[in-house]
Design a protein around this motif. Sequence first.
Motif, PDB file in Angstrom:
ATOM      1  N   ASP A  99      -1.648   7.071   2.983  1.00  0.00           N
ATOM      2  CA  ASP A  99      -1.397   5.616   2.955  1.00  0.00           C
ATOM      3  C   ASP A  99       0.102   5.315   2.920  1.00  0.00           C
ATOM      4  O   ASP A  99       0.561   4.361   3.552  1.00  0.00           O
ATOM      5  N   TYR A 103       0.642   2.666   5.594  1.00  0.00           N
ATOM      6  CA  TYR A 103       0.865   1.271   5.179  1.00  0.00           C
ATOM      7  C   TYR A 103       2.358   0.953   5.050  1.00  0.00           C
ATOM      8  O   TYR A 103       2.760  -0.200   5.176  1.00  0.00           O
ATOM      9  N   ASP A 126      -6.508   7.359   2.574  1.00  0.00           N
ATOM     10  CA  ASP A 126      -5.983   6.319   1.688  1.00  0.00           C
ATOM     11  C   ASP A 126      -6.315   6.640   0.227  1.00  0.00           C
ATOM     12  O   ASP A 126      -7.366   6.258  -0.295  1.00  0.00           O
ATOM     13  N   GLU A 128      -4.306   5.616  -2.054  1.00  0.00           N
ATOM     14  CA  GLU A 128      -3.711   4.462  -2.748  1.00  0.00           C
ATOM     15  C   GLU A 128      -2.475   4.827  -3.560  1.00  0.00           C
ATOM     16  O   GLU A 128      -2.263   4.303  -4.658  1.00  0.00           O
ATOM     17  N   SER A 140      -0.498   0.224  -0.524  1.00  0.00           N
ATOM     18  CA  SER A 140      -1.966   0.297  -0.563  1.00  0.00           C
ATOM     19  C   SER A 140      -2.516   0.353  -1.989  1.00  0.00           C
ATOM     20  O   SER A 140      -3.716   0.183  -2.199  1.00  0.00           O
ATOM     21  N   LYS A 158      -3.289  -4.976  -2.913  1.00  0.00           N
ATOM     22  CA  LYS A 158      -3.288  -3.968  -1.835  1.00  0.00           C
ATOM     23  C   LYS A 158      -3.060  -4.666  -0.497  1.00  0.00           C
ATOM     24  O   LYS A 158      -3.662  -5.713  -0.221  1.00  0.00           O
ATOM     25  N   LYS A 159      -2.192  -4.099   0.304  1.00  0.00           N
ATOM     26  CA  LYS A 159      -1.930  -4.667   1.637  1.00  0.00           C
ATOM     27  C   LYS A 159      -3.201  -4.585   2.483  1.00  0.00           C
ATOM     28  O   LYS A 159      -3.900  -3.567   2.452  1.00  0.00           O
ATOM     29  N   ASN A 160      -3.467  -5.634   3.250  1.00  0.00           N
ATOM     30  CA  ASN A 160      -4.663  -5.627   4.099  1.00  0.00           C
ATOM     31  C   ASN A 160      -4.310  -5.073   5.479  1.00  0.00           C
ATOM     32  O   ASN A 160      -3.982  -5.799   6.413  1.00  0.00           O
ATOM     33  N   LEU A 161      -4.387  -3.730   5.566  1.00  0.00           N
ATOM     34  CA  LEU A 161      -3.998  -3.064   6.812  1.00  0.00           C
ATOM     35  C   LEU A 161      -4.981  -3.358   7.945  1.00  0.00           C
ATOM     36  O   LEU A 161      -4.602  -3.384   9.116  1.00  0.00           O
ATOM     37  N   ILE A 201      -9.673   4.369   8.361  1.00  0.00           N
ATOM     38  CA  ILE A 201      -9.082   4.478   7.025  1.00  0.00           C
ATOM     39  C   ILE A 201     -10.149   5.054   6.095  1.00  0.00           C
ATOM     40  O   ILE A 201     -11.223   4.462   5.927  1.00  0.00           O
TER      41      ILE A 201
END
Length: 295
Positions: A99, A103, A126, A128, A140, A158-161, A201
Amino acid sequence: MERISYKDDDQFCSGHVACGGCVEALALRVIINAVGPDTVGVVAPSCAAVILGGHPMSSVSIPFIHGTLESAAASASGVKRALLAQGRPDTTVLCLAGDGGTYDIGLQALSSAAERNEDILYICFDNEGYMNTGGQKSSSTPLNAATGSTPSGKLTAKKNLIEILAAHRIPYIATASPSHLNDLAAKVEKARGIRGTKVIIVLIPCLPGWGVADDSAVKTARMAVEAGVFPLIEVTDGVNYSISESARAQPIEAYLSLQKRYSHLSRADISRLRDNLDQERGILSRRAGDSGAEA
Ligand SMILES: Cc1ncc(C[n+]2csc(CCOP(=O)(O)OP(=O)(O)O)c2C)c(N)n1
Ligand code: SF4
Ligand SMILES: [Mg+2]
């Protein structure tokens, strides 16, 4: 109990050096077998790179290039172009990154590859956080999760990838979990058959990074799906969302309680996480509903 029925051609060998009980190794095994032998890999610095190992000690039977954290998707694009020049358009190019490498640090290269719709299969493991280097937060890392660099809990979400990638209108994006291995194998096989940029992911509960017991990573991954924290979804062409699994069969507390990174949370924190979850679930359901594909 789900019976695992993916094919295993022994492309992932015994003797890798993941932490004992790490489900990234399990997911990697399924992925490496699902892509098949006609594959060239690129891996960013990450736990995956450590698990794969370097030649001649590699734990896989397909060739892998170890790239930089910034450039995995760019390297994979170059490998694909070279294969095309050699008259090998059907050889799969598999790109693996964590991640942090997806990310954050490798996002520019991934965005560029996606914009060009490079014919690569990109897998983000991921977990995190920057786990290979001791467990620092990444973009993330979820809200409130404690990491080495956010010891009192991360202050942002958390970033919304998925949505970032969807905006590139690439042909295939999916999420997967080591608790649902048939689903993971099916998504990898499906992605292999699609030309263009595919991104999957895979959630990886990290034993030391999340403070998960050595025998509980699969259970934690399953709880993440069943509590709705990590819904299993597919997005085609950036606009068609479908939910393969987001049952909300478990309360969020059942998921949080398996991990030390959340042990500091107050009732108010948990209530806020529950509200956020409901909000995100509503957005996802509407997207899937708009696509006419809600589970
Ligand atoms: C530009 C750059 N910064 C830092 C590093 C050191 N580094 C190597 S692996 C790694 C962690 C990567 O984290 P992630 O991508 O999430 O993979 P994980 O270790 O969690 O599997 C870092 C920071 C590097 N290789 N390159
Ligand atoms: S640090 Fe975490 S993700 Fe990396 S090998 Fe260990 S358990 Fe797996
Ligand atoms: Mg990571």
